[in-house]
Design a protein around this motif. Structure first.
Motif, PDB file in Angstrom:
ATOM      1  N   ASN A  62       0.842  -1.190   0.000  1.00 11.34           N
ATOM      2  CA  ASN A  62       0.000   0.000   0.000  1.00 11.34           C
ATOM      3  C   ASN A  62       0.875   1.237   0.000  1.00 11.34           C
ATOM      4  OD1 ASN A  62       1.001   0.081   2.638  1.00 11.34           O
ATOM      5  ND2 ASN A  62      -0.859  -0.846   3.495  1.00 11.34           N
ATOM      6  N   THR A  63       0.254   2.389   0.129  1.00  7.50           N
ATOM      7  CA  THR A  63       1.012   3.643   0.078  1.00  7.50           C
ATOM      8  C   THR A  63       1.976   3.768   1.252  1.00  7.50           C
ATOM      9  OG1 THR A  63      -0.843   4.738   1.206  1.00  7.50           O
ATOM     10  CG2 THR A  63      -0.781   4.858  -1.199  1.00  7.50           C
ATOM     11  N   VAL A  64       1.593   3.233   2.398  1.00  6.19           N
ATOM     12  CA  VAL A  64       2.483   3.280   3.562  1.00  6.19           C
ATOM     13  C   VAL A  64       3.751   2.485   3.290  1.00  6.19           C
ATOM     14  CG1 VAL A  64       2.730   2.650   5.996  1.00  6.19           C
ATOM     15  CG2 VAL A  64       0.567   3.587   5.170  1.00  6.19           C
ATOM     16  N   TYR A  65       3.587   1.308   2.704  1.00  3.72           N
ATOM     17  CA  TYR A  65       4.735   0.450   2.377  1.00  3.72           C
ATOM     18  C   TYR A  65       5.699   1.169   1.441  1.00  3.72           C
ATOM     19  CZ  TYR A  65       7.273  -3.179  -0.192  1.00  3.72           C
ATOM     20  OH  TYR A  65       8.247  -3.919  -0.813  1.00  3.72           O
ATOM     21  N   PHE A  66       5.190   1.684   0.321  1.00  2.00           N
ATOM     22  CA  PHE A  66       6.052   2.350  -0.654  1.00  2.00           C
ATOM     23  C   PHE A  66       6.624   3.653  -0.089  1.00  2.00           C
ATOM     24  CE2 PHE A  66       3.367  -0.262  -3.496  1.00  2.00           C
ATOM     25  CZ  PHE A  66       4.371  -0.935  -4.179  1.00  2.00           C
ATOM     26  N   GLY A  67       5.839   4.319   0.753  1.00  2.57           N
ATOM     27  CA  GLY A  67       6.342   5.543   1.365  1.00  2.57           C
ATOM     28  C   GLY A  67       7.502   5.281   2.305  1.00  2.57           C
ATOM     29  N   GLN A  68       7.402   4.232   3.121  1.00  7.95           N
ATOM     30  CA  GLN A  68       8.482   3.895   4.053  1.00  7.95           C
ATOM     31  C   GLN A  68       9.742   3.449   3.321  1.00  7.95           C
ATOM     32  OE1 GLN A  68       6.546   1.007   6.552  1.00  7.95           O
ATOM     33  NE2 GLN A  68       5.687   2.550   7.923  1.00  7.95           N
ATOM     34  N   ALA A  85      10.589   4.434   0.320  1.00  6.67           N
ATOM     35  CA  ALA A  85      11.127   5.649  -0.306  1.00  6.67           C
ATOM     36  C   ALA A  85      11.853   6.522   0.718  1.00  6.67           C
ATOM     37  CB  ALA A  85       9.996   6.436  -0.969  1.00  6.67           C
ATOM     38  N   ILE A  86      11.271   6.664   1.908  1.00  8.55           N
ATOM     39  CA  ILE A  86      11.894   7.492   2.948  1.00  8.55           C
ATOM     40  C   ILE A  86      13.248   6.919   3.359  1.00  8.55           C
ATOM     41  CG2 ILE A  86      11.699   8.223   5.362  1.00  8.55           C
ATOM     42  CD1 ILE A  86       8.693   8.480   4.927  1.00  8.55           C
ATOM     43  N   THR A 142      15.793   7.292   0.476  1.00  5.73           N
ATOM     44  CA  THR A 142      16.222   8.685   0.335  1.00  5.73           C
ATOM     45  C   THR A 142      17.204   9.078   1.438  1.00  5.73           C
ATOM     46  OG1 THR A 142      14.094   9.270  -0.669  1.00  5.73           O
ATOM     47  CG2 THR A 142      15.430  11.070   0.219  1.00  5.73           C
ATOM     48  N   SER A 166      11.181  -3.316   2.595  1.00  6.88           N
ATOM     49  CA  SER A 166      10.838  -3.788   1.254  1.00  6.88           C
ATOM     50  C   SER A 166      10.593  -5.292   1.237  1.00  6.88           C
ATOM     51  CB  SER A 166      11.949  -3.427   0.265  1.00  6.88           C
ATOM     52  OG  SER A 166      13.167  -4.069   0.621  1.00  6.88           O
ATOM     53  N   PHE A 199       7.023   6.329  10.430  1.00  2.00           N
ATOM     54  CA  PHE A 199       7.594   6.895   9.208  1.00  2.00           C
ATOM     55  C   PHE A 199       8.574   5.956   8.516  1.00  2.00           C
ATOM     56  CE2 PHE A 199       6.554  10.423  12.057  1.00  2.00           C
ATOM     57  CZ  PHE A 199       5.700  11.153  11.257  1.00  2.00           C
TER      58      PHE A 199
END
Length: 249
Positions: free
Chosen positions: A33-39, A41-42, A45, A96, A117
């Motif tokens: 979900n968006t939380v998975y991909f967001g974490q 990515a964070i 980065t 991931s 986060f």
């Protein structure tokens, strides 16, 4: 190192801590979900930024004629950024792969506050860069390793004496890090200094009734007359932070 930790945790027959509980429950909580991909990515980065800072931050600022203390801080800062790079990359890999931290975001620990986060916590850079004491640096430098050693080494040895428990904990940590004499010497030195600092600040807190202990006092503090904003407390804590900034670890 991971295999050794896992064998020890299973051998004790105790509930696994941090990283191991995450491994057990990963399949039940993994969702794309968006939380998975967001974490992911964070963490990725932060890992790239740490690598850039480690190699480029002071390269254009430090010269051969720079003040020795600036050069010392630059070397320590670069070392820490390199560690952050590896740690954030580890967090990105764990998230991931579907592994999440067992820290509850409602808990009061610093690691729990970051789970929302990052998903999985290996490093707490803020506590390393702006520590209250060397104890905080040791805890924040590698959270899973700290949890493992505290659970399976320190607590078991503590009944035989705090100093012995601290010393043997760092000895075992050195062995787990590999056969490197320089690394052993560094870890044992940190262990000795953290023990001395902890007891020294505890004594100062008792003598002057001030909030200068290695760990933060509760707010408001009911044990000490001098709060953390008092002159003696503020000066003592600032002095401790200043010399910790130059530590390579």
């Amino acid at each position: 190192m991971f295999v050794v930790q896992r064998i020890v945790s299973l051998g004790h027959g105790l509930p696994s801590v941090n990283i191991f509980q995450s491994l057990v429950h990963a399949n039940n909580t993994f969702k794309l979900n968006t939380v998975y991909f967001g974490q992911v990515a964070i963490n990725t980065t932060c890992s790239i930024l740490s690598l850039l800072l480690a190699n480029c931050a002071f390269a254009f600022l430090i010269t051969d004629n720079s003040w020795k203390w600036i050069a010392a801080y630059s070397a320590a800062f670069s070392f820490r950024m390199s560690h952050y790079f590896v740690s954030y990359l580890s967090q990105a890999t764990m998230v991931s792969a579907g592994y999440i931290s067992n820290e509850n975001s409602n808990q009061k620990s610093n690691a729990a506050k970051h789970v929302r986060f990052f998903g999985y916590i290996v490093i707490l850079p803020w506590d390393v860069e702006f520590p209250r004491s060397l104890v905080h640096v040791v805890v924040a430098w590698n959270v899973p390793m700290h949890c493992f050693l505290k659970q399976y080494v320190f607590r078991i040895l503590k009944p035989y004496g705090t100093f012995l428990a601290v010393f043997l904990t760092y000895v075992i940590s050195s062995v787990l890090h590999g056969l490197n004499f320089q690394l052993w010497a560094t870890l044992l030195t940190i262990g000795a200094w953290s023990y001395v600092e902890y007891n020294l600040r505890r004594k100062l807190a008792q003598i002057f009734s001030a909030c200068v202990t290695a760990n933060k006092c509760t707010v408001p503090c009911k044990r000490h007359k001098e709060s953390k904003t008092a002159m003696f407390s503020a000066y003592s804590n600032l002095t401790a932070h200043s010399w910790l900034c130059f530590l390579p670890t």
